[in-house]
Write an enzyme that holds these catalytic residues in place. Structure first.
Site, PDB file in Angstrom:
ATOM      1  N   ASP A  25      11.040 -40.949   2.474  1.00 26.28           N
ATOM      2  CA  ASP A  25      10.220 -39.774   2.169  1.00 26.28           C
ATOM      3  C   ASP A  25       9.662 -39.149   3.442  1.00 26.28           C
ATOM      4  O   ASP A  25       9.563 -39.791   4.495  1.00 26.28           O
ATOM      5  CB  ASP A  25       9.080 -40.120   1.207  1.00 26.28           C
ATOM      6  N   GLU A  84       6.359 -44.064   1.326  1.00 32.10           N
ATOM      7  CA  GLU A  84       5.603 -44.683   2.409  1.00 32.10           C
ATOM      8  C   GLU A  84       4.488 -43.780   2.883  1.00 32.10           C
ATOM      9  O   GLU A  84       3.397 -44.246   3.232  1.00 32.10           O
ATOM     10  CB  GLU A  84       6.557 -44.995   3.574  1.00 32.10           C
TER      11      GLU A  84
END
Length: 381
Positions: A71, A133
């Site tokens: 991400d 994350e």
């Protein structure tokens, strides 16, 4: 495919944390399948996001795990001079969202896999690619849950967050919390007859600032960090609906980033005690007065001993073997504390470029990471 060709593909997937990462994950799964490598997906309940885990080599032998997140942070309201989801190479810099944080590392890992055709490994190489994350190392937790069940766990892990290809052996832990301040609503013309929740919030913020001052003046220091002490930070305050209404509710989002010598939970407990005292002072007149603190997210710090096997191994494959500590957090602390797998952090690029418009990673950094991957392969043959 070359490392840059792979990176170009990865950047084109707009995997902002609020959105799905499945298209990117399916690309990686197909990339591995074409090379006869089976990938496992650990999906969220709604199926919108997934972690990917794969092993190159024997699954019955502890190996080296390469970990990274898929991400990226949003580009909303950032002034980009280029399309953030189209990689561009200009004057030795590779631009695009996630090039530094941290698709550059993922591209180097996949490029390594592409160069491994026909190679027999004595030590397997594990790939662990996670989601979410950027919002608190959330996705990797379900991957760790799965790895905990297995009889053979990785020997150690290299997390590829951007360190300018320097070897990092430590980072601070983090607790993210929200203080909900409850007062009593009223008309602003009669403000003294109500209890302003924003005022309660300001008192609590003042207590946080005083606590930070005490930590700086009398707390533990660790000079291996750029900021050598535990930090307390208020990042967001929300309260009130109109100027002529005394607000009855206000929230304060704050965080603790603690060095290894400090107990983050103990610091949070002291802040909660302070919040309770602030509210209690008002309850004789306003029984509803309250400040409730809830933890939204937390992850442990990382303190890997310099004489550990993972550090000795990593020093053999990096260009800059002198360890240091990074200011930001990673999933390395979770792998170490929950899975018992020793961890270090090393990856291309600098966090100085991450999260900014016109994010970039230097081409020389990608080349250095490719060199590290080649040495890793030599160590695992």
């Amino acid at each position: 495919m070359t490392t840059l060709e792979i990176l170009d593909k990865l950047v084109a997937f707009p995997t902002v944390s609020r959105d799905s990462n499945r298209d990117l994950i399916e690309f990686i799964r197909s990339f591995l399948a074409e090379r006869n490598i089976e990938a496992e997906l650990i999906c969220t309940a709604d199926g919108r996001k997934a972690n990917l885990f794969a092993t190159v080599g024997s699954k019955n032998v502890p190996g080296v795990m390469l970990s990274g997140h898929t991400d990226v942070v949003p580009v909303d309201d950032q002034n980009w001079s280029i399309d953030p989801f189209r990689m561009q190479l200009l004057s030795g810099r590779i631009y695009g969202r996630g090039t530094a944080d941290m698709k550059g590392f993922l591209a180097c890992v996949l490029s390594l896999v592409g160069r491994m055709a026909g190679t027999t490994l004595s030590k397997p190489i594990h790939l662990a690619f996670s989601h979410d994350e950027e919002v608190g190392c959330i996705g990797v937790r379900s991957l760790i849950d799965e790895l905990e069940k297995r009889p053979v766990k990785p020997r150690f892990v290299i997390v590829g967050e951007p360190t300018l290809m320097r070897l990092a052996t430590g980072h601070k832990g983090k607790i993210a919390a929200r203080a909900t301040c409850c007062g009593v609503e009223g008309h602003s013309a009669l403000a003294p007859k109500a209890l302003n929740a924003i005022h309660l919030a300001c008192d609590f913020v003042g207590f946080i600032r005083q606590s930070q001052k005490e930590i700086v003046e009398a707390g533990s220091w660790d000079e291996s960090y750029d900021v050598p002490y535990t930090t307390l930070h208020v990042g967001q305050i929300e309260g009130g609906t109109a100027l002529n209404i005394v607000p009855g509710k206000c929230t304060v989002d704050f965080e603790i980033r603690n060095i290894g010598r400090d107990d983050g939970t103990a610091i949070l407990d002291r802040l909660v005690e302070g919040a309770t005292r602030i509210a209690m002072k008002r309850r004789s007149v306003f029984p509803q007065a309250d400040i409730r603190v809830d933890v939204m997210n937390e992850y442990p710090g990382l303190t890997t001993p310099l004489d550990s096997e993972v550090v000795r191994f990593a020093r053999r494959i990096v260009d800059h073997p002198n360890p240091f500590n990074v200011a930001f957090g990673t999933e390395a602390g979770l792998f170490s504390s929950r899975l018992g797998v020793p961890a270090v952090v090393c990856g291309p690029g600098s966090m100085d470029q991450g999260h900014k418009p016109d994010e970039f990673v230097a081409l020389s950094q990608i080349e250095a990471c490719d060199r590290m991957m080649d040495r890793l392969l030599d160590e695992c043959r």
